[in-house]
Write a protein that holds these residues in place. Structure first.
Motif, PDB file in Angstrom:
ATOM      1  N   ALA A   1      50.334  20.895  11.933  1.00  0.00           N
ATOM      2  CA  ALA A   1      49.190  20.714  11.035  1.00  0.00           C
ATOM      3  C   ALA A   1      49.471  19.625  10.007  1.00  0.00           C
ATOM      4  O   ALA A   1      48.600  18.801   9.695  1.00  0.00           O
ATOM      5  CB  ALA A   1      48.854  22.033  10.344  1.00  0.00           C
ATOM      6  N   TYR A   2      50.691  19.602   9.474  1.00  0.00           N
ATOM      7  CA  TYR A   2      51.060  18.538   8.530  1.00  0.00           C
ATOM      8  C   TYR A   2      50.991  17.158   9.195  1.00  0.00           C
ATOM      9  O   TYR A   2      50.542  16.187   8.582  1.00  0.00           O
ATOM     10  CB  TYR A   2      52.466  18.752   7.974  1.00  0.00           C
ATOM     11  N   GLU A   3      51.428  17.074  10.434  1.00  0.00           N
ATOM     12  CA  GLU A   3      51.376  15.796  11.141  1.00  0.00           C
ATOM     13  C   GLU A   3      49.934  15.341  11.343  1.00  0.00           C
ATOM     14  O   GLU A   3      49.622  14.152  11.192  1.00  0.00           O
ATOM     15  CB  GLU A   3      52.094  15.909  12.482  1.00  0.00           C
ATOM     16  N   ILE A   4      49.051  16.275  11.659  1.00  0.00           N
ATOM     17  CA  ILE A   4      47.635  15.933  11.818  1.00  0.00           C
ATOM     18  C   ILE A   4      47.069  15.443  10.494  1.00  0.00           C
ATOM     19  O   ILE A   4      46.343  14.436  10.455  1.00  0.00           O
ATOM     20  CB  ILE A   4      46.847  17.143  12.356  1.00  0.00           C
ATOM     21  N   LEU A   5      47.390  16.138   9.395  1.00  0.00           N
ATOM     22  CA  LEU A   5      46.917  15.704   8.079  1.00  0.00           C
ATOM     23  C   LEU A   5      47.449  14.322   7.726  1.00  0.00           C
ATOM     24  O   LEU A   5      46.716  13.483   7.181  1.00  0.00           O
ATOM     25  CB  LEU A   5      47.338  16.700   7.004  1.00  0.00           C
ATOM     26  N   GLU A   6      48.711  14.076   8.048  1.00  0.00           N
ATOM     27  CA  GLU A   6      49.298  12.771   7.771  1.00  0.00           C
ATOM     28  C   GLU A   6      48.589  11.668   8.563  1.00  0.00           C
ATOM     29  O   GLU A   6      48.259  10.615   8.015  1.00  0.00           O
ATOM     30  CB  GLU A   6      50.779  12.775   8.110  1.00  0.00           C
ATOM     31  N   LEU A   7      48.331  11.927   9.829  1.00  0.00           N
ATOM     32  CA  LEU A   7      47.617  10.945  10.651  1.00  0.00           C
ATOM     33  C   LEU A   7      46.215  10.703  10.123  1.00  0.00           C
ATOM     34  O   LEU A   7      45.726   9.569  10.105  1.00  0.00           O
ATOM     35  CB  LEU A   7      47.563  11.402  12.108  1.00  0.00           C
ATOM     36  N   PHE A   8      45.563  11.768   9.680  1.00  0.00           N
ATOM     37  CA  PHE A   8      44.212  11.621   9.148  1.00  0.00           C
ATOM     38  C   PHE A   8      44.223  10.805   7.861  1.00  0.00           C
ATOM     39  O   PHE A   8      43.350   9.955   7.644  1.00  0.00           O
ATOM     40  CB  PHE A   8      43.581  12.994   8.922  1.00  0.00           C
ATOM     41  N   CYS A   9      45.221  11.032   7.016  1.00  0.00           N
ATOM     42  CA  CYS A   9      45.350  10.239   5.779  1.00  0.00           C
ATOM     43  C   CYS A   9      45.578   8.765   6.106  1.00  0.00           C
ATOM     44  O   CYS A   9      44.975   7.885   5.476  1.00  0.00           O
ATOM     45  CB  CYS A   9      46.486  10.765   4.920  1.00  0.00           C
ATOM     46  N   GLU A  10      46.420   8.498   7.084  1.00  0.00           N
ATOM     47  CA  GLU A  10      46.647   7.108   7.498  1.00  0.00           C
ATOM     48  C   GLU A  10      45.376   6.494   8.040  1.00  0.00           C
ATOM     49  O   GLU A  10      45.072   5.328   7.773  1.00  0.00           O
ATOM     50  CB  GLU A  10      47.758   7.054   8.548  1.00  0.00           C
ATOM     51  N   PHE A  11      44.620   7.272   8.792  1.00  0.00           N
ATOM     52  CA  PHE A  11      43.344   6.806   9.324  1.00  0.00           C
ATOM     53  C   PHE A  11      42.396   6.419   8.190  1.00  0.00           C
ATOM     54  O   PHE A  11      41.777   5.356   8.211  1.00  0.00           O
ATOM     55  CB  PHE A  11      42.718   7.905  10.194  1.00  0.00           C
ATOM     56  N   ILE A  12      42.315   7.269   7.179  1.00  0.00           N
ATOM     57  CA  ILE A  12      41.438   6.983   6.035  1.00  0.00           C
ATOM     58  C   ILE A  12      41.899   5.721   5.316  1.00  0.00           C
ATOM     59  O   ILE A  12      41.088   4.856   4.971  1.00  0.00           O
ATOM     60  CB  ILE A  12      41.399   8.186   5.070  1.00  0.00           C
ATOM     61  N   LEU A  13      43.212   5.600   5.097  1.00  0.00           N
ATOM     62  CA  LEU A  13      43.738   4.438   4.383  1.00  0.00           C
ATOM     63  C   LEU A  13      43.450   3.125   5.114  1.00  0.00           C
ATOM     64  O   LEU A  13      43.182   2.106   4.485  1.00  0.00           O
ATOM     65  CB  LEU A  13      45.236   4.582   4.146  1.00  0.00           C
ATOM     66  N   THR A  14      43.509   3.161   6.442  1.00  0.00           N
ATOM     67  CA  THR A  14      43.229   1.929   7.183  1.00  0.00           C
ATOM     68  C   THR A  14      41.746   1.595   7.169  1.00  0.00           C
ATOM     69  O   THR A  14      41.375   0.437   7.348  1.00  0.00           O
ATOM     70  CB  THR A  14      43.708   2.025   8.641  1.00  0.00           C
ATOM     71  N   ARG A  15      40.915   2.590   6.934  1.00  0.00           N
ATOM     72  CA  ARG A  15      39.461   2.365   6.946  1.00  0.00           C
ATOM     73  C   ARG A  15      38.876   2.095   5.569  1.00  0.00           C
ATOM     74  O   ARG A  15      37.723   1.703   5.451  1.00  0.00           O
ATOM     75  CB  ARG A  15      38.738   3.570   7.559  1.00  0.00           C
ATOM     76  N   VAL A  16      39.640   2.318   4.516  1.00  0.00           N
ATOM     77  CA  VAL A  16      39.122   2.147   3.154  1.00  0.00           C
ATOM     78  C   VAL A  16      38.533   0.760   2.925  1.00  0.00           C
ATOM     79  O   VAL A  16      37.425   0.653   2.379  1.00  0.00           O
ATOM     80  CB  VAL A  16      40.202   2.495   2.106  1.00  0.00           C
ATOM     81  N   PRO A  17      39.201  -0.328   3.309  1.00  0.00           N
ATOM     82  CA  PRO A  17      38.589  -1.646   3.069  1.00  0.00           C
ATOM     83  C   PRO A  17      37.224  -1.800   3.748  1.00  0.00           C
ATOM     84  O   PRO A  17      36.304  -2.380   3.168  1.00  0.00           O
ATOM     85  CB  PRO A  17      39.601  -2.625   3.674  1.00  0.00           C
ATOM     86  N   ILE A  18      37.092  -1.278   4.920  1.00  0.00           N
ATOM     87  CA  ILE A  18      35.801  -1.358   5.619  1.00  0.00           C
ATOM     88  C   ILE A  18      34.764  -0.500   4.916  1.00  0.00           C
ATOM     89  O   ILE A  18      33.628  -0.923   4.700  1.00  0.00           O
ATOM     90  CB  ILE A  18      35.963  -0.895   7.090  1.00  0.00           C
ATOM     91  N   LEU A  19      35.181   0.702   4.539  1.00  0.00           N
ATOM     92  CA  LEU A  19      34.241   1.623   3.912  1.00  0.00           C
ATOM     93  C   LEU A  19      33.819   1.170   2.523  1.00  0.00           C
ATOM     94  O   LEU A  19      32.707   1.455   2.083  1.00  0.00           O
ATOM     95  CB  LEU A  19      34.861   3.023   3.854  1.00  0.00           C
ATOM     96  N   GLU A  20      34.684   0.471   1.818  1.00  0.00           N
ATOM     97  CA  GLU A  20      34.334  -0.014   0.485  1.00  0.00           C
ATOM     98  C   GLU A  20      33.223  -1.045   0.536  1.00  0.00           C
ATOM     99  O   GLU A  20      32.457  -1.189  -0.412  1.00  0.00           O
ATOM    100  CB  GLU A  20      35.565  -0.610  -0.205  1.00  0.00           C
ATOM    101  N   THR A  21      33.113  -1.760   1.635  1.00  0.00           N
ATOM    102  CA  THR A  21      32.065  -2.773   1.755  1.00  0.00           C
ATOM    103  C   THR A  21      30.714  -2.168   2.098  1.00  0.00           C
ATOM    104  O   THR A  21      29.700  -2.832   1.969  1.00  0.00           O
ATOM    105  CB  THR A  21      32.434  -3.808   2.834  1.00  0.00           C
ATOM    106  N   GLN A  22      30.731  -0.939   2.513  1.00  0.00           N
ATOM    107  CA  GLN A  22      29.488  -0.281   2.919  1.00  0.00           C
ATOM    108  C   GLN A  22      29.165   0.833   1.935  1.00  0.00           C
ATOM    109  O   GLN A  22      29.760   1.891   1.952  1.00  0.00           O
ATOM    110  CB  GLN A  22      29.621   0.288   4.330  1.00  0.00           C
ATOM    111  N   THR A  23      28.189   0.606   1.080  1.00  0.00           N
ATOM    112  CA  THR A  23      27.850   1.600   0.064  1.00  0.00           C
ATOM    113  C   THR A  23      27.207   2.834   0.676  1.00  0.00           C
ATOM    114  O   THR A  23      27.299   3.919   0.112  1.00  0.00           O
ATOM    115  CB  THR A  23      26.904   0.995  -0.988  1.00  0.00           C
TER     116      THR A  23
END
Length: 90
Positions: A33-55
């Protein structure tokens, strides 16, 4: 730990070995479960720049992040419960 379980089984202490096996399985599940959470956090971090451009997706992002934080909190709470209710396994 696995050697100790084998020794319990060899000496006929099946009840104790079951408890140890349950502990090993629980520990492996928590780490997964911790590994899944870690992967999900990494996924979010890689998507933040894209998501910031889309209000339009900002609210969705906040929702996803808050759910992730909530999940991590629940996992931490379950670890505390397991730690408090378990015997000293080491």
């Amino acid at each position: 730990m696995r050697k100790e379980i084998a020794q319990f089984l060899q000496t006929g202490q099946e009840a104790i070995s079951r408890i140890w096996v349950e502990h090993v399985i629980r520990e492996q599940s928590i780490w997964a479960a911790y590994e899944i959470l870690e992967l999900f956090c990494e996924f979010i971090l890689t998507r933040v720049p894209i998501l910031e451009t889309q209000t339009a997706t900002l609210e969705f992002t906040e929702s996803v992040v808050s759910q992730n934080v909530s999940s991590a909190g629940m996992l931490n709470k379950s670890n505390q419960i397991v730690a408090e209710s378990s015997l000293d396994w080491d």
